[in-house]
Design a protein around this motif. Structure first.
Motif, PDB file in Angstrom:
ATOM      1  N   SER A  72      -6.435  -3.566  -3.705  1.00 47.57           N
ATOM      2  CA  SER A  72      -6.267  -2.124  -3.509  1.00 47.57           C
ATOM      3  C   SER A  72      -6.799  -1.335  -4.701  1.00 47.57           C
ATOM      4  O   SER A  72      -7.226  -0.185  -4.563  1.00 47.57           O
ATOM      5  N   GLU A 122       8.071   6.392   0.740  1.00 52.21           N
ATOM      6  CA  GLU A 122       7.136   6.101   1.831  1.00 52.21           C
ATOM      7  C   GLU A 122       7.296   4.661   2.299  1.00 52.21           C
ATOM      8  O   GLU A 122       7.229   4.375   3.497  1.00 52.21           O
ATOM      9  N   THR A 170       2.511   2.088  -3.348  1.00 51.10           N
ATOM     10  CA  THR A 170       1.683   2.835  -4.299  1.00 51.10           C
ATOM     11  C   THR A 170       1.788   4.337  -4.066  1.00 51.10           C
ATOM     12  O   THR A 170       1.522   5.136  -4.965  1.00 51.10           O
ATOM     13  N   GLU A 171       2.202   4.727  -2.840  1.00 52.07           N
ATOM     14  CA  GLU A 171       2.390   6.144  -2.517  1.00 52.07           C
ATOM     15  C   GLU A 171       3.782   6.627  -2.914  1.00 52.07           C
ATOM     16  O   GLU A 171       4.050   7.835  -2.905  1.00 52.07           O
ATOM     17  N   ARG A 228       0.836  -1.200   0.000  1.00 53.29           N
ATOM     18  CA  ARG A 228       0.000   0.000   0.000  1.00 53.29           C
ATOM     19  C   ARG A 228       0.872   1.252   0.000  1.00 53.29           C
ATOM     20  O   ARG A 228       0.610   2.223  -0.714  1.00 53.29           O
ATOM     21  N   HIS A 229       1.959   1.214   0.809  1.00 58.02           N
ATOM     22  CA  HIS A 229       2.855   2.377   0.854  1.00 58.02           C
ATOM     23  C   HIS A 229       3.676   2.488  -0.429  1.00 58.02           C
ATOM     24  O   HIS A 229       4.056   3.604  -0.818  1.00 58.02           O
TER      25      HIS A 229
END
Length: 521
Positions: free
Chosen positions: A302, A78, A73-74, A70-71
């Motif tokens: 996600s 991150e 994708t940022e 998930r991070h």
């Protein structure tokens, strides 16, 4: 890369590790035998190894990978900060926990040692010493798991899959030394200490190996002061339930240790040796599939790409059963033959081999279920839901413990294996039902039909193996060439009958291979 290629990469390297592991256990059986020093070693090694599988490879990886993706994708920066925050908290926890366990080792082992081991002061003291030497392995491997999780999330599976080979090489080195010494209690004790040292050394080597590959991939974990950030708290909230959800097999092994405490000397070794045969397909197929699909499932979910998530899950189940069901049938019928040929000899007697073979047959009753747990739980973890698998695992453990009380007094260590297998099937039934009711996954009719045909093909193979075992029984007690000929016959008949059935029933065709080879995005 496709599911089949990812699983092939992980599984093939795991197979190499398992081959080294078999060589290790063959020497272990012949040098240490069963009972006495052998049980002391198994107890000293199983504690850090079970903690590693339960917390590091099970709970930690299951909680870390979805959050890390998930991070990612940022932005990679991150993801690096998140990994650094986790490492800063994880390291002191491991140091403190390891120190406490090493100080408390006499009392910890007392809780699991059987009466024979507790009553032998010298052997028990040796078990405590081996436990203290080997326990740092948990710290090194927990850190290695963090690095491996990052590599797997970057779709670089090979390094992590190959790392366990280093453990088996280190253990084989200690065992080869013991094998060339004069037999006796002093040699067995010295070999046990050498094995404990080898375990911790292998942890350092595996951590260094994985760290090198992570740096080669261009990823570096920044290390700062320990701080419980919001992201660390989120991961901590996921880890606790994931211990039970992902680690039901390991938890059942802890329960086994508690029940083995009341069984005769040698029972711990029988279970450990039998579990090696069960772990071969479980590691190659189950762990490989679970490792390969979790990052991809996390990405699909996600992005709210439910169709691709269902497709991946269905393909994983089909591939798991295509490979696991015949393994379970073959080991159920001929597991005792493999134990007799490869493990019996020197300190490991014919009676030791007979009991171990019975335990193998009991364990593999649950093999497909153990693999399916690895395949289904990522569907929950990818949604950051680590609680639901806790409830299903708790139900399965209740069944396991209840059956232990019923079966162990009658069947001994074989009853432990059967109870664990039944509990695993309860877990699978609950996981599948919950996924279907929530609309997360249902088995397509196409896959249901294929599973039925897989069972038919495996049953035909089992019938052929049953007849073969009657014919080759004298070979298993003959010369080494005769024994190896018997094993070759088992392998050839298994491959020929199951392969023919798979082709005739349309289980394996060009469309199936193309579907499994489809690239994951």
């Amino acid at each position: 890369m496709s599911l089949l290629r990812n699983v092939g990469t992980i599984g093939s390297l795991t197979l190499v590790s398992r081959i080294f592991g078999f060589a290790r256990d063959i020497l272990l059986a012949r040098v240490l035998g069963a009972g006495g020093v052998a049980d002391a070693w198994q107890l000293a090694f199983q504690l850090p190894n079970l903690f590693r599988r339960l917390f590091a490879e099970g709970a930690f990886a299951s909680a870390f990978v979805p959050l890390f993706n998930r991070h990612m994708t940022e932005g990679e920066s991150e993801a690096k900060r998140f990994a650094g925050e986790v490492l800063a908290v994880l390291l002191p926890i491991l140091v403190v926990f390891g120190a406490i366990m090493m100080l408390a080792m006499p009392w910890v082992l007392w809780a699991f040692a059987n009466a024979d081991l507790r009553g032998d002061g010298a052997t028990y003291d040796l078990a405590v010493l081996m436990g203290r030497i080997a326990f740092p392995y948990l710290m090194f491997m927990s850190l290695a798991t963090l690095v491996a999780a990052i590599l797997n999330s970057l779709s670089r599976f090979a390094a992590a899959a190959a790392a366990p080979i280093l453990l088996n090489i280190c253990l084989l080195t200690a065992l080869v030394w013991g094998a060339v010494q004069a037999p006796g209690e002093a040699t067995r004790a010295a070999t046990g200490i050498g094995l404990a040292i080898a375990v911790s050394v292998s942890g350092v080597l595996q951590l260094a190996w994985l760290y090198w590959f992570m740096r080669r991939a261009g990823f570096r974990i920044p290390l700062g002061r320990p701080k419980i950030t919001a992201r660390v708290r989120q991961m901590g909230a996921l880890i606790v339930p994931a211990v039970f959800g992902a680690g039901v097999y390991q938890i059942s092994r802890f329960i086994d240790l508690a029940f083995i405490r009341g069984l005769p000397d040698g029972s711990l070794t029988y279970m450990a040796m039998a579990d090696r045969w069960n772990q071969l397909p479980l590691g190659i197929i189950g762990i490989a599939l679970g490792t390969a699909i979790l990052p991809a499932l996390s990405r699909y979910i996600s992005k709210a790409d439910d169709e691709e998530a269902v497709r991946l899950q269905a393909n994983a189940i089909e591939l798991a059963m295509l490979l696991t069901v015949p393994c379970a049938v073959a080991l159920f019928i001929s597991g005792s033959a493999f134990v007799k040929v490869f493990m019996q000899g020197q300190a490991f007697t014919a009676e030791d081999a007979r009991v171990t073979g019975m335990v193998v047959s009991a364990l593999v009753v649950g093999l497909p279920a153990y693999v399916l747990v690895k395949v289904l739980t990522p569907n929950f973890f990818a949604r950051a839901d680590t609680r639901t698998p806790v409830y299903t695992a708790a139900a399965s453990l209740v069944v396991t413990v209840a059956l232990n009380f019923l079966l162990v007094p009658v069947l001994g260590v074989v009853g432990l294996a059967l109870a664990g297998a039944a509990g695993a099937w309860v877990n699978i039934g609950l996981l599948g039902t919950i996924l279907a009711r929530r609309g997360f996954f249902h088995l397509p009719a196409r896959v249901v039909g294929r599973l039925v045909r897989i069972l038919v093909a495996a049953a035909a193979m089992g019938a052929a193996l049953w007849a073969l075992m009657q014919a080759i029984a004298p070979w298993l007690d003959g010369t080494m060439p005769e024994k190896l000929l018997a094993i070759a016959a088992i392998g050839l008949v298994s491959l020929a009958t199951y392969g023919a059935g798979a082709v005739m029933l349309g289980i394996l065709d060009k469309a199936t291979v193309q579907r499994l080879m489809r690239r994951q995005t």
